[in-house]
Design an enzyme around this catalytic site. Structure first.
Site, PDB file in Angstrom:
ATOM      1  CB  SER A 123      -8.960  50.841 -42.363  1.00 45.47           C
ATOM      2  OG  SER A 123     -10.304  52.025 -42.146  1.00 45.47           O
ATOM      3  CG  HIS A 146      -6.134  51.414 -39.271  1.00 43.26           C
ATOM      4  ND1 HIS A 146      -6.936  52.662 -38.519  1.00 43.26           N
ATOM      5  CD2 HIS A 146      -6.049  51.409 -40.109  1.00 43.26           C
ATOM      6  CE1 HIS A 146      -8.011  53.178 -39.677  1.00 43.26           C
ATOM      7  NE2 HIS A 146      -7.290  52.696 -40.634  1.00 43.26           N
TER       8      HIS A 146
END
Length: 239
Positions: A123, A146
């Protein structure tokens, strides 16, 4: 010859220094490496667990507190005796704004910096790994890319979506600027639906992160230290 008292005093001082180092590592995930044969003083920063934002996470969570990291990064830039910085990363991600703030600070340092992804750099950990001058990942290391997510109640859907889109755009542009991957490819990895169950995104392992251009090289601590020493020596010669 040294007297017994001098030897005792020397041992006492060594013990006090070690206690200070242990406390620094425990409280701020940082320490100073200054006993190497190359004679360089290297600041070691570890980004472990979840990156904590403005709210405190539960005490049983391993966290990296950005309010501790930012002043230390400013001190590193200001201290003449610090030659470079090594960043060890094993994070699940966390607060986007805090993680991006740390990444921007690292990227703006004038001293040589090297990062090493150990377990994972997921992330917001992706721009953190890319923020240094040179980056490594161990063969079994992973990176998860993501879309930006939000927790809690959403009142204005359109406004919230636009805010998330702008935040994501900042992250994508940062990664593109500080690595070899292009914006289009980052978005493709973010929106991949073939890898994660009930979610979108991509998990890259070791060599894959290098092939995609996010990380410079596969390697371990020996490689990272050697590279950092080389960069420091090159900087000293340029001066």
């Amino acid at each position: 010859m040294r007297t017994v008292m001098e030897k005792i005093e020397e041992e006492k001082q060594k013990k006090e220094v070690q206690q200070i180092d242990d406390k620094l590592i425990k409280e701020s995930n940082q320490t100073l490496l200054d006993d190497g044969k190359e004679g360089h003083k290297i600041h070691l920063l570890t980004v472990i667990g979840e990156i904590e934002g403005h709210e405190h996470l539960p005490s049983n969570n391993k966290t990296t507190k950005y309010e501790t990291i930012l002043p230390q990064l400013a001190a590193i830039e200001d201290r003449k005796e610090i030659d470079g910085m090594l960043v060890l990363i094993n994070t699940v991600g966390g607060d986007v704004e805090s993680g991006l703030a740390i990444a921007e600070m690292i990227a703006s340092l004038s001293k040589p910096t090297v990062s090493l992804v150990l377990g994972g750099s997921h992330s917001i950990g992706v721009p953190l790994a890319a923020s240094t001058d040179y980056s490594f990942i161990v063969p079994t290391g992973t990176m998860m890319i993501h879309p930006v997510r939000i927790n809690g109640m959403v009142i204005g859907v359109n406004q919230t979506y636009k805010m998330m889109e702008r935040t994501q755009d900042r992250i994508v542009k940062f990664i593109e600027k500080h690595s070899r991957i292009q914006e289009k490819r980052i978005l493709e990895l973010m929106l991949d639906t073939s890898q994660l169950v009930k979610d979108v995104g991509t998990i890259l392992c070791g060599e894959e992160a290098v092939k995609e251009g996010i990380i410079n090289e596969v390697g371990g601590i020996r490689d990272a230290m050697r590279k950092l020493h080389e960069m420091i020596e090159r900087d000293k010669k340029d001066e």
